[in-house]
Scaffold this active site. Structure first.
Site, PDB file in Angstrom:
ATOM      1  N   ASP A 127     -10.855   2.143  -3.070  1.00 20.35           N
ATOM      2  CA  ASP A 127     -11.380   1.753  -1.758  1.00 20.35           C
ATOM      3  C   ASP A 127     -12.898   1.754  -1.754  1.00 20.35           C
ATOM      4  O   ASP A 127     -13.517   1.462  -0.732  1.00 20.35           O
ATOM      5  CB  ASP A 127     -10.876   2.719  -0.682  1.00 20.35           C
ATOM      6  CG  ASP A 127      -9.457   2.394  -0.265  1.00 20.35           C
ATOM      7  OD1 ASP A 127      -8.973   1.312  -0.633  1.00 20.35           O
ATOM      8  OD2 ASP A 127      -8.831   3.219   0.415  1.00 20.35           O
TER       9      ASP A 127
ATOM     10  N   ASP B 189       0.833  -1.206   0.000  1.00 10.75           N
ATOM     11  CA  ASP B 189       0.000   0.000   0.000  1.00 10.75           C
ATOM     12  C   ASP B 189       0.869   1.258   0.000  1.00 10.75           C
ATOM     13  O   ASP B 189       2.087   1.205   0.261  1.00 10.75           O
ATOM     14  CB  ASP B 189      -0.879  -0.039   1.268  1.00 10.75           C
ATOM     15  CG  ASP B 189      -2.187   0.709   1.125  1.00 10.75           C
ATOM     16  OD1 ASP B 189      -2.314   1.525   0.193  1.00 10.75           O
ATOM     17  OD2 ASP B 189      -3.088   0.499   1.974  1.00 10.75           O
TER      18      ASP B 189
HETATM   19  C1  DGJ Z   1      -5.840   1.861   1.983  1.00  8.42           C
HETATM   20  C2  DGJ Z   1      -6.199   0.678   1.155  1.00  8.42           C
HETATM   21  O1  DGJ Z   1      -6.665   1.075  -0.087  1.00  8.42           O
HETATM   22  C3  DGJ Z   1      -7.216  -0.168   1.912  1.00  8.42           C
HETATM   23  O2  DGJ Z   1      -7.627  -1.240   1.126  1.00  8.42           O
HETATM   24  C4  DGJ Z   1      -6.590  -0.639   3.182  1.00  8.42           C
HETATM   25  O3  DGJ Z   1      -5.551  -1.519   2.908  1.00  8.42           O
HETATM   26  C5  DGJ Z   1      -6.101   0.543   3.997  1.00  8.42           C
HETATM   27  N1  DGJ Z   1      -5.270   1.408   3.238  1.00  8.42           N
HETATM   28  C6  DGJ Z   1      -5.343   0.079   5.210  1.00  8.42           C
HETATM   29  O4  DGJ Z   1      -4.796   1.119   5.897  1.00  8.42           O
END
Ligand code: DGJ
Length: 736
Positions: free
Chosen positions: A532, A467
């Site tokens: 997300d 990430d």
């Molecule tokens: C952002 C990501 O896009 C989410 O899927 C998740 O992993 C969060 N970060 C975790 O902090």
């Protein structure tokens, strides 16, 4: 007195032919022609549909048919591949540079060309006065017909060279290309496709997010006003790069537009010591005479054949994921997670991905990034008990990490505050409470490698979700210089080092959803997290946009909770399943609390995905929209097609017209079966009509041409409905 020598027409032609030459690349359906003359800058002659013979272009140079602009500069060059500062072109030079304020005027001329390697043109240019050389390499990828371009600049001078900007090249396009298509977006609303006419003044976009970005994915399609999804010409460009970038579409004096794209360089960040070189990222351009669809198909083929590097050399069937994020967030409790894993395996899930919250002191997003070892209160015996449990249930185990980041509240930062990108004397700029580590510093890259290496060596982890939750700002390195560019290269190097040490591990590129989605990162990773936003209606648009550039097998798509955590909207579980079917399928919800009925529904989608993923992920992917606002996605292989038809909002018409499916053209016969019917199908539109009964029972037979031209009859679909069809190709054809 001036007396011109009389020469014959034939002699005139010979002189013309000696003074310039057309170098051509011929692909399956694309031709690129570059006009070269030793001692001059190469210029574009043609980029379009196959053109094997062009005797006219071979006889007449660009300068033979054009006059310099009145009241301007007495120089003329057509559209140069790498325009300099000296040639008086009104559009920007591809390179802007200086040496301590001097040597800023440059004009590279061709000193050498080489087209002896099939499918590749190599052009060597130089400007001896300022001591630079430029090597441009153009090739047409044999599998996909995509034009690949990369450029290298070398400093031959005795003093350092500062670059202000450097594009890969300028691309000359026909005057018909007068519209532009591209993406806008933001967090939870990525890949919003836009299209409009280019203003006479041109168009420009700069992205300075330090990553590919939510709002400006580096992909741009030049289109004619007539171009649609399946008809017309399209030149779709993509910069395979995960950092800052700039694209300009500039009017030329020939009545056309040209496109110039490359990295965006921060002041002082590209600095070449004597003898040093710099290379641009790769610029890819897919030409299509079959509309936007043709360009997407070619880009997908290119990604699949030349970019992605799978462990073992082949993509395994994409396993169904359970991602813990929206199920438990930071609340990691071993008993709960063990239950979650048990439930996941009972539904047929194949990979369990433990998201954020597992490492030292990580209870919210305020602290702990950088301290990459299991939190002893949550995982007293490390991750092994959970991993063993997951694997014992027959699932793979994946782990979330965000290596490039550090929270000020972390052991790592307390020990090494200097490791964060910063400008001395200025306040830190945080994003999601975190700072960015200077991965270019060897000690930082070594630290990150060692922490990840230990995790991967000591645990049976076969997948990393990597990430990156903030943009870069004030990204100063240890030397105080801008570090955006070297940060991206250092990230790529770190990923490669991890992959070399752990070659079976797959990696997902996530950046607060879809902020790092490009072919540059996909040289080093295997899956993209697009957004997300798991709201299935939002996903209909987001995935349609993303599929223009990326094929479904690498596009993570999860069935999330209802209401969706990002939008607060709810859609039926069936509708959410149908949307995720056309991606790398996963679940991201607390499935422990699903009713028995919902468990059955979800298990049904998982098993349908498993039965269709071979076609979905190895077939050619197409998409379209009907005039009535339906969206359809379809993957076709040699034997089968899987078609999803989706309606987001209420239709305007009582009955649905036939759905045209242009990719199915041909005399082949297809038996069309309806696998799933999701949502409310309007009763008076006769879902019970004999044809629709046939869809649901033995299947109805159509020819390819018929589906392309007359279309597939459909029932009327209400808002938030979906139909999933499987089309099996029958032996013989319609004319037998
Ligand atoms: C952002 C990501 O896009 C989410 O899927 C998740 O992993 C969060 N970060 C975790 O902090």
């Amino acid at each position: 007195m001036y007396s011109p020598t009389k020469i014959s027409f034939k002699q005139q032609l010979e002189i013309q032919m000696i003074s310039h030459k057309i170098l051509a690349l011929h692909g399956r359906a694309t031709t690129v022609m570059i006009e070269v003359t030793l001692g001059k800058m190469p210029v574009w002659r043609y980029f379009g549909a196959t053109l094997k013979s062009a005797p006219g272009a071979r006889q007449w140079a660009v300068t033979d048919v054009r006059a310099p602009l009145p009241a301007s500069i007495d120089r003329l060059e057509g559209v140069p591949l790498f325009p300099g500062e000296a040639n008086g072109q009104k559009f920007s030079p591809a390179l802007s540079m200086h040496r301590g304020g001097l040597d800023w005027v440059h004009e590279c001329i061709l000193t050498q060309w080489d087209d002896s390697t099939e499918g590749t043109i190599r052009l060597v240019l130089s400007d001896a006065l300022v001591g630079i050389s430029v090597i441009l390499v153009l090739s047409l990828a044999p599998e996909s017909d995509v034009l690949r371009m990369r450029t290298q600049l070398k400093n031959h001078g005795n003093a350092p060279l500062e670059l202000q900007s450097m594009a890969v090249a300028t691309i000359g396009l026909p005057s018909a290309a007068r519209e532009i298509g591209y993406f806008t977006g933001q967090w939870a609303q990525e890949f919003q496709w836009r299209r409009h006419a280019i203003a006479p003044t041109g168009w420009e976009r700069v992205s300075r997010a330090g990553r590919t970005s939510h709002d400006a994915v580096p992909a741009w399609c030049m289109l004619t006003p007539e171009t649609a999804q399946f008809v017309g010409q399209a030149w779709c460009a993509h910069l395979a790069w995960s950092g800052n970038h700039r694209v300009s579409v500039l009017p030329t004096d020939g009545g056309s537009f040209c496109l110039q794209a490359g990295e965006y360089l921060a002041p002082g960040e590209a600095f070449l010591a004597p003898g040093d070189s710099i290379e641009t990222p790769e610029l890819l351009i897919s030409y299509s005479s079959n509309g936007l669809d043709g360009a997407s198909v070619a880009l997908h083929e290119h990604l699949q054949s030349a970019v992605l590097k799978w462990p073992g050399g082949r993509m395994r069937p994409r396993p169904v994921h359970l991602n813990t994020w929206e199920a438990v967030y930071f609340r990691h409790d071993l008993v709960e997670l063990t239950d979650l894993a048990g439930k996941a395996s009972s539904l047929g899930i194949e990979r369990f991905v433990l998201d954020d919250g597992w490492f030292q002191g990580r209870n919210d997003d305020l602290a702990a990034l950088g301290d990459w070892w299991p939190d002893p209160t949550k995982y007293p015996a490390g991750l092994a008990p959970l991993i063993d449990h997951v694997r014992g249930l027959g699932m793979e185990f994946g782990l979330w990490v965000e290596p490039e980041m550090v929270n000020p509240d972390s052991q790592l930062f307390r020990n090494h505050p200097d490791w964060a990108l910063q400008i001395s004397g200025r306040e830190f700029v945080t994003g999601r409470n975190q700072l960015v580590l200077d991965v270019f510093r060897p000690e930082v890259a070594d630290y990150l490698f060692s922490k990840l290496d230990v995790l991967l060596r000591d645990n049976a982890i076969s997948y990393l979700k990597w990430d990156m939750n903030r943009d870069l700002a004030q990204a100063g390195g240890a030397d105080g210089r801008a570090s955006y560019r070297r940060q991206v290269h250092s990230l790529y190097a770190l990923l490669d080092k991890i992959r070399a040490a752990h070659p079976t591990v797959e990696i997902e590129s996530c950046a607060a959803g879809g902020a790092r989605t490009d072919y540059g990162i996909l040289r080093h990773t295997h899956r993209l997290w697009l957004s997300d936003n798991n709201d299935a209606l939002s996903r209909l648009t987001i995935q349609s946009g993303a599929f223009r550039l990326f094929p479904p097998e690498i596009a993570g798509s999860h069935v999330g909770p209802a209401p969706a955590h990002t939008t607060g909207r709810s859609q039926s579980l069936e509708f959410r399943g149908a949307i995720s079917l056309f991606g790398h399928f996963g679940i991201e919800a607390d499935i422990r609390y699903l009713s028995d009925g919902d468990c059955q529904i979800l298990a049904g989608w998982i098993s349908l995905y498993k039965s269709l993923r071979d076609t979905l992920h190895h077939g050619r992917f197409h998409q379209g929209n009907s005039a009535t606002g339906l969206t359809w996605w379809m993957a076709i292989d040699d034997h089968r097609a899987v078609l999803g038809v989706f309606r987001g909002t209420q239709p305007d018409s009582a009955n649905e017209p036939e759905l045209l499916l242009p990719p199915l053209t041909g005399d082949a016969l297809w038996r069309v079966r309806m696998e799933r019917c999701v949502g409310k199908i309007r009763a008076h539109a006769s879902i019970d009509a004999p044809l629709f009964d046939a869809y649901r029972e033995g299947g109805a037979i159509f020819s390819g041409h018929e589906l392309a031209q007359l279309g597939l009859p459909l029932p009327t679909m209400n808002a938030e409905s979906a139909l999933i069809f499987v089309l099996d190709r029958l032996p013989g054809n319609a004319l037998d």
